[in-house]
Motif scaffolding. Structure first.
Motif, PDB file in Angstrom:
ATOM      1  N   LEU A 199      -9.972  39.884 -15.171  1.00  9.93           N
ATOM      2  CA  LEU A 199      -9.848  39.140 -13.921  1.00  9.93           C
ATOM      3  C   LEU A 199      -8.379  39.007 -13.512  1.00  9.93           C
ATOM      4  N   ILE A 200      -7.522  38.744 -14.482  1.00 10.35           N
ATOM      5  CA  ILE A 200      -6.092  38.611 -14.185  1.00 10.35           C
ATOM      6  C   ILE A 200      -5.520  39.944 -13.690  1.00 10.35           C
ATOM      7  N   LYS A 201      -5.983  41.041 -14.279  1.00 11.83           N
ATOM      8  CA  LYS A 201      -5.536  42.357 -13.815  1.00 11.83           C
ATOM      9  C   LYS A 201      -5.922  42.577 -12.359  1.00 11.83           C
ATOM     10  N   ARG A 202      -7.119  42.159 -11.996  1.00  9.95           N
ATOM     11  CA  ARG A 202      -7.584  42.339 -10.622  1.00  9.95           C
ATOM     12  C   ARG A 202      -6.784  41.445  -9.661  1.00  9.95           C
ATOM     13  N   ILE A 203      -6.415  40.251 -10.136  1.00 12.52           N
ATOM     14  CA  ILE A 203      -5.578  39.364  -9.325  1.00 12.52           C
ATOM     15  C   ILE A 203      -4.221  40.005  -9.075  1.00 12.52           C
ATOM     16  N   LYS A 204      -3.636  40.565 -10.133  1.00 14.47           N
ATOM     17  CA  LYS A 204      -2.330  41.209 -10.001  1.00 14.47           C
ATOM     18  C   LYS A 204      -2.404  42.422  -9.078  1.00 14.47           C
ATOM     19  N   ALA A 205      -3.545  43.119  -9.089  1.00 16.33           N
ATOM     20  CA  ALA A 205      -3.706  44.273  -8.199  1.00 16.33           C
ATOM     21  C   ALA A 205      -3.730  43.826  -6.735  1.00 16.33           C
ATOM     22  N   VAL A 206      -4.380  42.701  -6.474  1.00 18.21           N
ATOM     23  CA  VAL A 206      -4.435  42.182  -5.106  1.00 18.21           C
ATOM     24  C   VAL A 206      -3.050  41.780  -4.612  1.00 18.21           C
ATOM     25  N   VAL A 207      -2.303  41.063  -5.456  1.00 16.26           N
ATOM     26  CA  VAL A 207      -0.980  40.612  -5.014  1.00 16.26           C
ATOM     27  C   VAL A 207       0.010  41.789  -4.942  1.00 16.26           C
ATOM     28  N   HIS A 208      -0.206  42.807  -5.768  1.00 13.69           N
ATOM     29  CA  HIS A 208       0.644  44.006  -5.669  1.00 13.69           C
ATOM     30  C   HIS A 208       0.457  44.682  -4.311  1.00 13.69           C
ATOM     31  N   ALA A 245      -1.551  38.054   4.824  1.00 14.93           N
ATOM     32  CA  ALA A 245      -1.772  36.889   3.976  1.00 14.93           C
ATOM     33  C   ALA A 245      -3.236  36.441   4.032  1.00 14.93           C
ATOM     34  N   GLU A 246      -3.794  36.443   5.221  1.00 17.45           N
ATOM     35  CA  GLU A 246      -5.193  36.034   5.390  1.00 17.45           C
ATOM     36  C   GLU A 246      -6.121  36.961   4.614  1.00 17.45           C
ATOM     37  N   TYR A 247      -5.881  38.259   4.745  1.00 15.31           N
ATOM     38  CA  TYR A 247      -6.707  39.257   4.060  1.00 15.31           C
ATOM     39  C   TYR A 247      -6.582  39.131   2.542  1.00 15.31           C
ATOM     40  N   SER A 248      -5.366  38.988   2.044  1.00 17.90           N
ATOM     41  CA  SER A 248      -5.139  38.931   0.598  1.00 17.90           C
ATOM     42  C   SER A 248      -5.656  37.629   0.006  1.00 17.90           C
ATOM     43  N   ARG A 249      -5.468  36.526   0.690  1.00 21.65           N
ATOM     44  CA  ARG A 249      -5.987  35.248   0.193  1.00 21.65           C
ATOM     45  C   ARG A 249      -7.520  35.260   0.133  1.00 21.65           C
ATOM     46  N   MET A 250      -8.124  35.932   1.083  1.00 22.12           N
ATOM     47  CA  MET A 250      -9.580  36.051   1.066  1.00 22.12           C
ATOM     48  C   MET A 250     -10.037  36.808  -0.181  1.00 22.12           C
ATOM     49  N   ASN A 251      -9.319  37.891  -0.519  1.00 22.17           N
ATOM     50  CA  ASN A 251      -9.673  38.663  -1.708  1.00 22.17           C
ATOM     51  C   ASN A 251      -9.455  37.868  -2.985  1.00 22.17           C
ATOM     52  N   LEU A 252      -8.380  37.086  -3.033  1.00 24.00           N
ATOM     53  CA  LEU A 252      -8.143  36.244  -4.200  1.00 24.00           C
ATOM     54  C   LEU A 252      -9.232  35.183  -4.352  1.00 24.00           C
ATOM     55  N   LYS A 253      -9.654  34.629  -3.245  1.00 25.77           N
ATOM     56  CA  LYS A 253     -10.706  33.611  -3.283  1.00 25.77           C
ATOM     57  C   LYS A 253     -12.021  34.206  -3.792  1.00 25.77           C
ATOM     58  N   LYS A 254     -12.305  35.430  -3.385  1.00 29.30           N
ATOM     59  CA  LYS A 254     -13.529  36.085  -3.854  1.00 29.30           C
ATOM     60  C   LYS A 254     -13.486  36.326  -5.359  1.00 29.30           C
ATOM     61  N   LEU A 276       7.741  34.799  -1.180  1.00 24.29           N
ATOM     62  CA  LEU A 276       7.615  33.537  -1.912  1.00 24.29           C
ATOM     63  C   LEU A 276       6.183  33.021  -1.834  1.00 24.29           C
ATOM     64  N   GLU A 277       5.563  33.189  -0.678  1.00 22.26           N
ATOM     65  CA  GLU A 277       4.160  32.790  -0.510  1.00 22.26           C
ATOM     66  C   GLU A 277       3.257  33.588  -1.450  1.00 22.26           C
ATOM     67  N   VAL A 278       3.552  34.875  -1.623  1.00 20.71           N
ATOM     68  CA  VAL A 278       2.771  35.708  -2.545  1.00 20.71           C
ATOM     69  C   VAL A 278       2.927  35.213  -3.981  1.00 20.71           C
ATOM     70  N   ASP A 279       4.166  34.909  -4.371  1.00 22.54           N
ATOM     71  CA  ASP A 279       4.422  34.432  -5.733  1.00 22.54           C
ATOM     72  C   ASP A 279       3.621  33.167  -6.035  1.00 22.54           C
ATOM     73  N   GLU A 280       3.621  32.251  -5.088  1.00 22.63           N
ATOM     74  CA  GLU A 280       2.903  30.994  -5.284  1.00 22.63           C
ATOM     75  C   GLU A 280       1.393  31.214  -5.356  1.00 22.63           C
ATOM     76  N   ALA A 281       0.880  32.106  -4.516  1.00 25.34           N
ATOM     77  CA  ALA A 281      -0.556  32.399  -4.532  1.00 25.34           C
ATOM     78  C   ALA A 281      -0.956  33.061  -5.846  1.00 25.34           C
ATOM     79  N   GLU A 282      -0.102  33.938  -6.346  1.00 24.65           N
ATOM     80  CA  GLU A 282      -0.394  34.614  -7.616  1.00 24.65           C
ATOM     81  C   GLU A 282      -0.436  33.614  -8.772  1.00 24.65           C
ATOM     82  N   LYS A 283       0.552  32.735  -8.835  1.00 22.22           N
ATOM     83  CA  LYS A 283       0.588  31.736  -9.909  1.00 22.22           C
ATOM     84  C   LYS A 283      -0.645  30.848  -9.870  1.00 22.22           C
ATOM     85  N   SER A 284      -1.041  30.437  -8.682  1.00 21.61           N
ATOM     86  CA  SER A 284      -2.202  29.577  -8.535  1.00 21.61           C
ATOM     87  C   SER A 284      -3.488  30.285  -8.969  1.00 21.61           C
TER      88      SER A 284
END
Length: 266
Positions: free
Chosen positions: A194-203, A93-102, A250-258
């Protein structure tokens, strides 16, 4: 002054300390060393030094965050203790959230991401290094970045790697006043890209969660096979594990939506 990549040099064979009448034997090993050095570095006449080679793939990116002694060790004596699972999920979660933030802050312009770009320094592609080991990445302000290359031999490989990457897809421009400086200008990323890259991170995040579950499932099966736990306890452990995994997903789903909401509003 150019920064030289470093690597370990082949050491000279130790000389015998004991007295020996055949002192001329100390000379041939030195001659053999020079021959070996020549054979190890064909076609590289400018410098004997090379950057430390990295064997990781982009997911050089991503370092291995699922294994290692940093996670608790599960025990069949406490099969309902999922500290190992929770530790791995937390790291994921820490690693993926960092990538989403970037991504939300213009991730492609982040020096760490640019520095992680893989560069082949030989024609066969056998020697591949992160760009940060071949050049210094320096933000110039705005959407421009300077690549201060350590050696002239790395200029063309870096230009080729940047041009071939889907993130940048352009040829860096040489600074007219410094042949070792390349200027990279990155275009504003389209919203849909950008949305595609977000979806790739959460995938990838979800895939790591599934891998964590599979790892623990195999332990339950092994414990049952070795008769370390009974069938009822195994079923209970599987049910409890399911709860932990569902919470993580569920945490992933919420992070993706945000993240998508923020991308669509920019």
């Amino acid at each position: 002054m150019a920064i030289q990549p470093t690597c370990a040099q082949a050491g000279r064979p130790p000389l015998h300390t004991a007295p020996s009448p055949r002192l001329f034997h100390t000379s041939p090993p030195a001659h053999k060393k020079k021959k070996e050095d020549t054979e190890k570095k064909p076609g590289r006449g400018k410098s004997a030094d090379k950057p430390a080679r990295s064997n990781s793939s982009a997911a050089d990116a991503s370092a291995d965050i699922d294994d290692g002694p940093k996670h608790p060790v599960p025990s069949p004596e406490e099969p309902l203790d999922f500290a190992d699972v929770e530790s791995r999920l937390s790291k994921n979660a820490e690693y993926s959230r960092m990538n989403l933030k970037k991504l939300q802050t213009g991730g492609r312009f982040d020096p760490d991401l640019i520095g992680a770009l893989r560069v082949a320094v030989d024609k066969d592609g056998d020697e591949v290094y992160p760009l940060r080991e071949l050049a210094q990445v320096v933000p110039r302000g705005g959407r421009a970045v300077s690549l201060l290359v350590h050696e002239a031999a790395y200029v063309k490989p870096i230009m080729s790697a940047v041009q071939a990457s889907p993130e940048y897809n352009q040829q860096p421009q040489k600074d007219p006043d410094n042949e070792l400086e390349l200027i990279l200008k990155v275009e504003v990323e389209k919203r849909e890209d950008l949305i595609k890259r977000i979806k790739a991170v959460v995938h990838e995040w979800r895939s790591r969660i599934r891998a964590v579950r599979q790892k623990r499932d195999k332990l339950h099966t092994a414990w049952r096979k070795d008769k370390l736990i009974g069938p009822d306890l195994k079923r209970t452990a599987e049910k409890e594990l399911e709860k932990v995994i569902k919470a993580a997903l569920l945490e992933v789903d919420e992070a993706e939506k945000s993240a998508i909401k923020i991308a669509e509003s920019t």
